[in-house]
Motif scaffolding. Structure first.
Motif, short mmCIF file in Angstrom:
data_model
loop_
_atom_site.label_atom_id
_atom_site.label_comp_id
_atom_site.label_asym_id
_atom_site.label_seq_id
_atom_site.Cartn_x
_atom_site.Cartn_y
_atom_site.Cartn_z
N VAL A 1 0.84 -1.21 0.00
CA VAL A 1 0.00 0.00 0.00
C VAL A 1 0.87 1.25 0.00
CG1 VAL A 1 -1.68 1.32 1.34
CG2 VAL A 1 -1.95 -1.15 1.09
N ASP A 2 1.94 1.25 0.78
CA ASP A 2 2.84 2.41 0.83
C ASP A 2 3.48 2.69 -0.53
OD1 ASP A 2 2.33 2.80 3.50
OD2 ASP A 2 4.08 1.67 4.19
N ILE A 3 3.76 1.62 -1.29
CA ILE A 3 4.42 1.78 -2.60
C ILE A 3 3.44 2.27 -3.66
CG2 ILE A 3 5.58 0.55 -4.49
CD1 ILE A 3 6.75 -1.31 -2.32
N PHE A 4 2.24 1.69 -3.70
CA PHE A 4 1.35 1.90 -4.84
C PHE A 4 0.18 2.85 -4.57
CE2 PHE A 4 3.22 -2.30 -5.71
CZ PHE A 4 3.73 -2.07 -6.98
N VAL A 5 -0.09 3.18 -3.32
CA VAL A 5 -1.27 3.97 -3.00
C VAL A 5 -0.84 5.28 -2.35
CG1 VAL A 5 -3.44 4.07 -1.73
CG2 VAL A 5 -2.67 1.90 -2.70
N SER A 6 -1.39 6.37 -2.86
CA SER A 6 -1.17 7.67 -2.24
C SER A 6 -2.50 8.20 -1.71
CB SER A 6 -0.58 8.66 -3.26
OG SER A 6 -1.46 8.84 -4.35
N GLY A 7 -2.43 9.03 -0.71
CA GLY A 7 -3.66 9.58 -0.14
C GLY A 7 -3.99 8.90 1.18
N ASP A 8 -5.10 9.29 1.77
CA ASP A 8 -5.50 8.82 3.09
C ASP A 8 -6.34 7.55 2.97
OD1 ASP A 8 -5.91 8.59 5.77
OD2 ASP A 8 -7.48 10.14 5.87
N PHE A 9 -5.68 6.42 2.81
CA PHE A 9 -6.38 5.13 2.73
C PHE A 9 -5.70 4.18 3.71
CE2 PHE A 9 -7.28 7.01 -1.43
CZ PHE A 9 -8.66 6.85 -1.48
N GLY A 10 -5.68 4.57 4.98
CA GLY A 10 -4.93 3.84 5.99
C GLY A 10 -5.43 2.44 6.26
N GLN A 11 -6.71 2.18 5.99
CA GLN A 11 -7.27 0.87 6.30
C GLN A 11 -7.15 -0.13 5.15
OE1 GLN A 11 -11.32 1.79 7.53
NE2 GLN A 11 -10.71 1.64 9.68
N VAL A 12 -6.56 0.27 4.05
CA VAL A 12 -6.48 -0.61 2.88
C VAL A 12 -5.75 -1.91 3.23
CG1 VAL A 12 -5.47 -0.89 0.58
CG2 VAL A 12 -6.65 1.22 1.17
N ALA A 13 -4.63 -1.82 3.96
CA ALA A 13 -3.84 -3.01 4.29
C ALA A 13 -4.66 -4.00 5.12
CB ALA A 13 -2.58 -2.61 5.04
N ILE A 14 -5.46 -3.48 6.04
CA ILE A 14 -6.29 -4.36 6.88
C ILE A 14 -7.35 -5.05 6.03
CG2 ILE A 14 -7.85 -4.43 8.86
CD1 ILE A 14 -6.41 -1.92 9.90
N VAL A 15 -7.98 -4.29 5.13
CA VAL A 15 -9.01 -4.86 4.27
C VAL A 15 -8.42 -5.94 3.36
CG1 VAL A 15 -10.75 -4.35 2.51
CG2 VAL A 15 -10.34 -2.73 4.36
#
Length: 334
Positions: A176-190
């Motif tokens: 997520v840190d590499i490919f996603v920018s912006g405030d999507f902090g829960q993506v890794a958990i999902v």
């Protein structure tokens, strides 16, 4: 059709040729001819047409035959119930985003959609195994050793599932840190919740009883029931937990669907499945994911994660396949 004729070389050749043609023609129309989106559409059309001509030529003896009303009725009786079954599965995969949008807003939809893109990498494993296994099961299901072979392949698949789930748990935040920018902090958990949901949903191919005995109406009702369950779980979990709740709903409904398929298929076509060791490991990993969710992420150096992955990978493979490994070692020593 090449898959069902057990001609993997022709199937692979056609797939690779199609992909290469699309890439080459897209490059020509976009870079050389510079005609934009029309060029991409032309590339797909020309590639599909060329490969279709090749497939029709190779399959001409099967395609150009006299129609049979009896066979046609059998095909309809088998396939018509699969239409609402497929529709219900499609609804189950789409309604979570609709409910997220109406109950929690577009940010949660974005979180869930991004996580689903990463989690769908697991579909590569399912598609590859399904493409290879399904035609073989239909051809050899009457042979006495086929149930044992299905159980053995399932054991390997379950080990692969554990390793993929472990990788998602350890490295999803790095992706997520590499490919996603912006405030999507829960993506890794999902991602951690969706990966097992997708992998479990592919388990139905190892429980072929309903398909072998043409019980497609049962499959239809099980699919509809699972979709209804998914809607109920989404309605209960999304208001409080957002995208994580939608992922949990997907995991629960997918697991229930596979459990029902297993229950009814095993009555018709029993196989000597061994789930005990897998369930122990799975429970341990799900507990880790719950802790991961509780503490809002797994914060540790990347090198440490790699070392943990290698260690647990070795332990999982050894504990689940120690008999096979010992047999291989003895053969090499002999």
């Amino acid at each position: 059709q090449f898959k069902w004729r057990l001609e993997p070389h022709l199937y692979a050749l056609t797939s690779v040729a199609y992909s290469l043609l699309v890439l080459a023609l897209s490059y020509y129309y976009l870079v050389v001819a510079v005609i934009g989106l029309k060029g991409v559409l032309l590339a797909y059309m020309i590639s599909g047409f060329c490969c279709s001509i090749f497939c029709v030529y190779k399959l001409r003896k099967e395609l150009f035959v006299l129609p049979s009303l009896v066979v046609f009725k059998k095909l309809l009786a088998f396939s018509i119930p699969l239409v609402p079954a497929s529709l219900s599965i499609w609804l189950m995969q789409s309604l979570d985003r609709v409910m997220l949008s109406s109950l929690n807003g577009l940010v949660e939809v974005g979180t869930f959609s991004i996580a689903a893109k990463f989690a769908n990498i697991g579909l590569l494993a399912i598609t590859a195994i399904q493409s290879a296994l399904t035609p073989l099961i239909y051809k050899h299901h009457t042979e006495h050793d086929t149930p044992d072979k299905i159980a053995s392949i399932l054991s390997i698949y379950l080990t692969m599932c554990l390793i993929i789930i472990l990788g998602a748990f350890l490295f999803s935040d790095n992706l997520v840190d590499i490919f996603v920018s912006g405030d999507f902090g829960q993506v890794a958990i999902v991602i951690c919740v969706l990966v097992p949901a997708i992998l479990f949903n592919g388990l139905y191919i190892f429980f072929p009883g309903l398909y072998i005995f043409k019980k497609t109406k049962s499959i239809m009702w099980l699919s509809i029931f699972s979709t209804i369950l998914n809607v109920i779980f989404n309605g209960l979990l999304i208001p409080s937990y957002g995208a994580i709740g939608a992922a949990i709903a997907t995991l629960l409904s997918s697991s229930m669907y596979v459990a029902l398929i297993y229950h009814f298929s095993s009555k018709l076509y029993p196989c000597p499945y061994k789930f005990r060791g897998f369930i122990s490991w799975l429970v341990a990993m799900l507990l880790l994911i719950i802790l991961f969710t509780f503490f809002d992420g797994l914060i540790m150096p990347f090198v440490t994660k790699v070392m943990i992955f290698i260690l647990l990978f070795s332990v999982i493979v050894y504990t689940r396949h120690q008999f096979e490994l010992k047999t291989i070692i003895k053969k090499k020593e002999a």
